[in-house]
Design a protein around this motif. Structure first.
Motif, PDB file in Angstrom:
ATOM      1  N   THR A 186      16.503   3.434   5.662  1.00  0.00           N
ATOM      2  CA  THR A 186      15.233   3.042   5.046  1.00  0.00           C
ATOM      3  C   THR A 186      14.568   1.914   5.830  1.00  0.00           C
ATOM      4  N   CYS A 210      19.738   6.147   0.820  1.00  0.00           N
ATOM      5  CA  CYS A 210      18.653   5.432   1.508  1.00  0.00           C
ATOM      6  C   CYS A 210      19.054   4.948   2.899  1.00  0.00           C
ATOM      7  N   TYR A 211      20.007   5.614   3.505  1.00  0.00           N
ATOM      8  CA  TYR A 211      20.389   5.273   4.878  1.00  0.00           C
ATOM      9  C   TYR A 211      19.158   5.365   5.795  1.00  0.00           C
ATOM     10  N   HIS A 265      20.826  -4.106   6.496  1.00  0.00           N
ATOM     11  CA  HIS A 265      20.606  -2.676   6.718  1.00  0.00           C
ATOM     12  C   HIS A 265      21.833  -1.991   7.318  1.00  0.00           C
ATOM     13  N   TYR A 291      10.777   2.789  -0.587  1.00  0.00           N
ATOM     14  CA  TYR A 291      11.184   3.740   0.435  1.00  0.00           C
ATOM     15  C   TYR A 291      10.615   3.477   1.824  1.00  0.00           C
ATOM     16  N   ARG A 292       9.403   2.931   1.869  1.00  0.00           N
ATOM     17  CA  ARG A 292       8.616   3.017   3.092  1.00  0.00           C
ATOM     18  C   ARG A 292       8.559   1.707   3.846  1.00  0.00           C
ATOM     19  N   GLU A 293       8.143   1.801   5.096  1.00  0.00           N
ATOM     20  CA  GLU A 293       7.888   0.596   5.864  1.00  0.00           C
ATOM     21  C   GLU A 293       6.799  -0.199   5.158  1.00  0.00           C
ATOM     22  N   THR A 300       3.193   4.478  -4.893  1.00  0.00           N
ATOM     23  CA  THR A 300       3.815   5.090  -3.715  1.00  0.00           C
ATOM     24  C   THR A 300       3.056   6.324  -3.268  1.00  0.00           C
ATOM     25  N   ALA A 335      12.337  -0.008   4.414  1.00  0.00           N
ATOM     26  CA  ALA A 335      11.994  -1.039   3.430  1.00  0.00           C
ATOM     27  C   ALA A 335      12.892  -2.253   3.627  1.00  0.00           C
TER      28      ALA A 335
END
Length: 199
Positions: free
Chosen positions: A182, A179-180, A170, A87-89, A67, A184
């Motif tokens: 997120t 993680c609202y 989502h 976490y990420r796109e 990460t 991912a």
């Protein structure tokens, strides 16, 4: 199965980790490397996650090295959905399913996120709540691995149904969840196979 898929796709599957219970069995496949048992070094523990095409793992801390260096992460066996480790796109994940002993069924994603269960960090929390955590199957992990590889190769095709299922998933995350928002994604095949957990 995931390691074999990577090897058959022309890649190298390198097993990382510090504390492992046993060596990999002899697979007679030179593209599957048990780095942990034979070659491990502190330098390698940083270099390999930093330079790999993508990191396939679980919630063990070493995924954070990938990460930090911007390497895509595919996280399997995620036990706490509220505290995603992807976490990420571009990151993908599949959670463990949670079985209710009292209800004799799997909890829905909404139940997990709506009752604080998605933030459980200790096995005793599940035991006290009468819940059993179910590991992802090798096939589920393989499909996660395949999706990540195809996404990175530009060959993955997402259907309208998959987009709709992702949107529904989502929407279960609320502003108070860690993680609202997120970007991912949950593994598409896992979500298709478990769409009833969206209800």
């Amino acid at each position: 199965e995931s390691a074999r898929y990577i090897a058959c796709s022309g890649g190298f599957a390198v097993r990382l980790g510090y504390l492992v219970s046993e060596k990999l069995p002899e697979l007679h496949e030179p593209r599957i490397i048990d780095y942990t048992s034979h070659y491990r070094s502190e330098f390698g523990d940083i270099y390999l996650p930093a330079k790999c095409k993508f990191f396939l793992g679980d919630t063990a801390g070493i995924f954070m090295v990938a990460t930090i260096f911007g390497v895509p992460v595919a996280c399997a066996n995620l036990p706490f959905m509220e505290l995603l480790t992807a976490y990420r796109e571009g990151d993908l994940f599949i959670p463990k399913k949670i079985w209710s002993i009292e209800l004799k069924r799997f909890l829905t994603f909404g139940e997990i996120l709506g009752n604080g269960i998605g933030g459980y960090l200790d096995s005793k929390d599940y035991l006290e709540s009468g819940l059993e955590v179910v590991e992802n199957t090798p096939q589920e992990v393989l499909e996660l691995c395949r999706e990540m590889n195809e996404r990175l190769d530009g060959t993955y095709e997402q259907s309208e149904e998959d987009e709709e299922l992702q949107t529904r998933f989502h929407s279960l995350f609320k502003p108070h969840h860690h993680c609202y928002g997120t970007p991912a994604c949950i593994g598409a095949n896992f979500l298709r196979e478990n769409r009833q957990l969206l209800d």
